[in-house]
Design an enzyme around this catalytic site. Structure first.
Site, PDB file in Angstrom:
ATOM      1  CD  GLU A 238       4.147  -8.574 -12.860  1.00 38.16           C
ATOM      2  OE1 GLU A 238       4.860  -9.575 -13.113  1.00 38.16           O
ATOM      3  OE2 GLU A 238       3.403  -8.031 -13.694  1.00 38.16           O
ATOM      4  CD  GLU A 349       3.487 -15.703 -15.493  1.00 41.82           C
ATOM      5  OE1 GLU A 349       3.434 -15.421 -16.701  1.00 41.82           O
ATOM      6  OE2 GLU A 349       3.601 -14.850 -14.587  1.00 41.82           O
TER       7      GLU A 349
END
Length: 435
Positions: A238, A349
């Site tokens: 990520e 997120e």
């Protein structure tokens, strides 16, 4: 920068979440003042639940001291960060059992190419691939070293558990890559592709000063490269930007990386908080603040992130802009990602740490505006691409858009023109549609 096409196709889909389980701590309690040691703490007390946590704290302090002592130059950033210039061969990565004796790899001979041959207009200048506050000092790290943002003891003590410092909290059903996730407190608005074989991903995303309401919450925007089952063996890589008061002690948007090979259970971490990621750049400080950033109704600043698997050596490289390499995740760190990814995600997120039944958090995702507000107001991902089996960058065909709670954070996208495949995403959190 070219503006996007006017036509936007809205395609939010509400999906179920992967459950989130809070980390259970043993009941015994020892209290250590946060001001103890060299952390610049504020005098608040942090509970330690066992002697094991005290031992872990000592190990973390020893590792941080080794990095600090290896520094050949120290740079004071205007925002208060301290940057240590650490010889490349002495960086934290090589403390990993699988990387002992490993030497930093040379730059890959091949990089992913566009199937169309087009180069994004905003990818021309590698010097500004990631403008960061610490570079304003006018100082730089010498060749043969990497810039490491110094972690203080106070930052360690802010973690909910010392043993989990620098790691995402553990959750059931595969953690916080989005498939996925109600009840976890993690809420997403993402685009994803799955069901194929992927060897990387690329996109440009604009950077915003997302407001985070509580130190226990964060807001991030990133690319996920994923393989394995959404259980105990999930592998992820990520990278993107995040605002995390608990991790960094402020509300500045910062460049970050993350990896795990066991669904966020015991392996991996943010940035360089553990061994694993091998940094090669002397110009990018992972975890340092990004500046300039976007403003509502004003100029937009985005970063271009590319993660791809070197077809010759098999490592996963991280690149910013048109060619500024940051470093790589060695293939030996992973099981499933040792060969390829089977899912790629792009988007935002947020953690909503409010208890069930309480008002929703006002923590923002992206710019804090809904997608319908469009350019210069809403956050975006543009030129969303994946790397195929032939090491070619191709549009993320069949990109599916998912919003866990569209009344809080939503997503809408389209394709065409200079922006290729794109989407707007985000929202304010608590509002009339998200009480």
């Amino acid at each position: 920068m070219d503006r996007p096409p006017r036509c936007i196709v809205v395609s939010p889909i509400i999906a179920s979440f992967v459950p989130f389980l809070l980390l259970l701590l043993v009941s015994s309690s020892v209290v250590i003042p946060a001001s103890a040691g060299g952390g610049g703490g504020n005098g608040t007390a942090a509970p330690f639940r066992s002697g094991e946590e005290l031992l872990r704290l000592q190990r973390i302090k020893a590792r941080l001291a080794r990095t600090r002592d290896a520094s050949v130059k120290t740079i004071q950033s205007p925002d208060g960060d301290v940057i240590d210039c650490v010889p490349t061969q002495l960086q934290p990565a090589f403390e990993h059992p699988k990387l002992r004796g490993h030497r930093p790899e040379r730059e890959p001979a091949e990089r992913p190419g566009s199937s169309s041959g087009r180069v994004d207009a905003d990818d021309r200048d590698d010097e500004d691939a990631l403008p960061q506050v610490w570079r304003r000092s006018g100082e730089s790290c010498p060749e043969g070293t990497i810039p490491v943002r110094r972690t203080t003891e106070a930052e360690v003590l802010r973690a909910s558990s010392v043993g989990r410092f620098g790691m995402k909290a553990r959750g059931g059903g595969g953690g916080f890559a989005r498939r996925d996730s109600t009840g976890s407190g993690h809420e997403h608005a993402v685009g994803y592709v799955s069901g194929g074989q992927f060897y990387g991903a690329k996109a440009s995303l604009n950077v915003w000063p997302a407001q985070v309401a509580s130190p226990a919450e964060f807001s991030l925007s990133q690319i996920w490269v994923i393989s394995g089952a959404f259980g105990n063996d999930l592998n992820t890589i990520e990278a993107g930007w995040q605002v995390s008061p608990q991790l960094y002690g402020d509300n500045n948007p910062r460049f970050f990386t993350y990896w795990t090979d066991d669904a966020y259970r015991e392996t991996g971490c943010y940035n360089l908080h553990c061994s694993g990621f091998v940094q090669t750049s002397s110009r990018v400080a992972i975890g340092a603040a990004i500046s300039p950033i976007s403003s509502s109704g004003g100029r937009q600043f985005d970063i271009t992130v590319l993660i791809w698997k070197d077809p010759r050596r098999g490592h996963w490289w991280l690149q910013l802009g048109a060619g500024a390499l940051v470093g790589y995740w060695p293939s030996s760190l992973f099981t499933h990602l040792g060969s390829r990814a089977d899912m790629v995600q792009f988007g935002g997120e947020v953690v909503n740490a409010r208890p069930a039944g309480a008002p929703h958090t006002p923590t923002q995702m992206g710019s804090g505006r809904f997608p319908g507000e469009g350019y210069a107001r809403a956050a975006y991902f543009r030129n969303v691409q994946v790397v195929d089996w032939d090491n070619s960058l191709v549009p993320a065909a069949g990109l599916r858009l998912l919003a866990d709670r569209p009344g809080c954070y939503d997503i809408a996208g389209g394709s065409g023109g200079a922006w290729g495949t794109y989407f707007y995403y985000g929202g304010p959190g608590r509002n009339a549609r998200c009480p």
